[in-house]
Structure formats: C-alpha cells, structure tokens
Design a protein around this motif. Sequence first.
Motif, short mmCIF file in Angstrom:
data_model
loop_
_atom_site.label_atom_id
_atom_site.label_comp_id
_atom_site.label_asym_id
_atom_site.label_seq_id
_atom_site.Cartn_x
_atom_site.Cartn_y
_atom_site.Cartn_z
N ILE A 51 40.47 35.98 39.59
CA ILE A 51 39.67 36.83 40.46
C ILE A 51 40.61 37.67 41.30
CG2 ILE A 51 39.51 35.01 42.23
CD1 ILE A 51 36.65 36.05 42.82
N TYR A 52 40.29 38.94 41.42
CA TYR A 52 41.02 39.80 42.33
C TYR A 52 40.25 39.80 43.64
CZ TYR A 52 43.18 43.71 44.63
OH TYR A 52 43.82 44.50 45.55
N THR A 53 40.86 39.27 44.68
CA THR A 53 40.15 39.06 45.93
C THR A 53 39.79 40.36 46.64
OG1 THR A 53 42.23 38.81 47.12
CG2 THR A 53 41.19 36.80 46.29
N GLY A 54 40.48 41.45 46.30
CA GLY A 54 40.17 42.72 46.95
C GLY A 54 38.81 43.26 46.59
N THR A 55 38.38 43.01 45.35
CA THR A 55 37.10 43.55 44.88
C THR A 55 36.14 42.48 44.40
OG1 THR A 55 37.94 43.77 42.63
CG2 THR A 55 38.23 45.67 44.09
N GLY A 56 36.65 41.28 44.18
CA GLY A 56 35.82 40.22 43.61
C GLY A 56 35.69 40.30 42.11
N SER A 57 36.44 41.17 41.48
CA SER A 57 36.39 41.28 40.02
C SER A 57 36.89 39.99 39.38
CB SER A 57 37.27 42.44 39.55
OG SER A 57 36.79 43.66 40.05
N THR A 58 36.18 39.55 38.37
CA THR A 58 36.50 38.28 37.73
C THR A 58 36.75 38.47 36.24
OG1 THR A 58 34.15 37.81 37.40
CG2 THR A 58 35.19 36.92 39.39
N TYR A 59 37.51 37.55 35.69
CA TYR A 59 37.87 37.58 34.27
C TYR A 59 37.87 36.14 33.78
CZ TYR A 59 39.72 42.01 36.01
OH TYR A 59 39.86 43.22 36.63
N TYR A 60 37.41 35.95 32.55
CA TYR A 60 37.30 34.61 32.01
C TYR A 60 37.84 34.55 30.58
CZ TYR A 60 34.07 33.81 35.87
OH TYR A 60 33.50 33.70 37.11
N ALA A 61 38.39 33.38 30.25
CA ALA A 61 38.71 33.12 28.86
C ALA A 61 37.41 32.95 28.08
CB ALA A 61 39.56 31.86 28.76
N ASP A 62 37.44 33.31 26.82
CA ASP A 62 36.23 33.25 26.01
C ASP A 62 35.67 31.83 25.93
OD1 ASP A 62 37.24 35.77 23.57
OD2 ASP A 62 36.26 35.95 25.52
N GLY A 102 46.65 43.35 41.24
CA GLY A 102 45.45 43.15 40.47
C GLY A 102 45.53 42.07 39.41
N CYS A 103 44.35 41.84 38.79
CA CYS A 103 44.22 40.79 37.79
C CYS A 103 44.07 41.31 36.37
CB CYS A 103 42.96 39.96 38.07
SG CYS A 103 43.10 38.77 39.38
N ARG A 104 43.76 42.59 36.24
CA ARG A 104 43.40 43.11 34.93
C ARG A 104 44.55 42.93 33.95
NH1 ARG A 104 43.23 48.21 32.32
NH2 ARG A 104 41.45 48.37 30.93
N LEU A 105 44.27 42.34 32.82
CA LEU A 105 45.25 42.09 31.76
C LEU A 105 46.34 41.10 32.17
CD1 LEU A 105 45.67 45.70 30.34
CD2 LEU A 105 44.12 43.90 29.57
#
Length: 125
Positions: A51-62, A102-105
């Motif tokens: 999770i990127y705490t600045g925006t709350g964007s989340t990413y998960y493993a399949d 950030g968290c992306r990728l």
Amino acid sequence: QVQLVESGGGSVQAGGSLRLSCAASGLTFTSVCLAWFRQAPGKYREAVARIYTGTGSTYYADNVKGRFTISQDNAKNTVYLQMNSLKPEDTAMYYCAARDGGCRLRNSLNDYNYWGQGTQLTVSS
C-alpha cells in the motif's frame, strides 16, 4: 531509525481469518510504500500485498487477491493485513517492509530498504 514491528501471527484452521499488524516508526508514514512479504520453508520470499500510504493505492499478488486486504491507520502509523479464507499454502513467516516513495511495480525484495523481524502464520487443514 526506522523500525517495523509485526504482530498478530498465530495458528488458524483452513477457512479461518487473521489480521496482521505492522507498526512503523522513524519514517514519514504518509508517503511511504508499506508491503507484506511472506516466506515459506524452502521457498523464496514473495510479495503479498502493498500500500502506498500517500494515496491508499493497494496492490496484491494474484494468489491472495480477493482474500487478503491491506489497509492503513495513519493515527497509529500502522498497516494491517486482513487475511480471510486462509489456506494451508498461506503458511509462512510474514514480513513487513517499507520503502520511501511509491509502490507501483515494487514487488521485489531489493525495492525495500527496511524490514521487520516477521510473524509466523500457520494454517492447518
């Protein structure tokens, strides 16, 4: 000094739920990427959720999508991993990790500067 302290691990039966916590200190909590990794015996450490705490964007493993939810509590500088519908293959040591930015990728171990000591989850069938 950055510290990440995990808690909440334990033993649970398949189909059950558990919530892990990661209390962070020494970093700017509102602009970091916080991630959960796990490592089962004899296997590589893999990214589970972030999770990127600045925006709350989340990413998960399949393999956890739809079962696990990562969330943040800015007042407590804590990130949570709610795990539902647990399976024996979820058994692992779970680690919290952090990186500035950030968290992306960013699902590689080398992307993260800071690590906690881990908390064990055991799921029995």
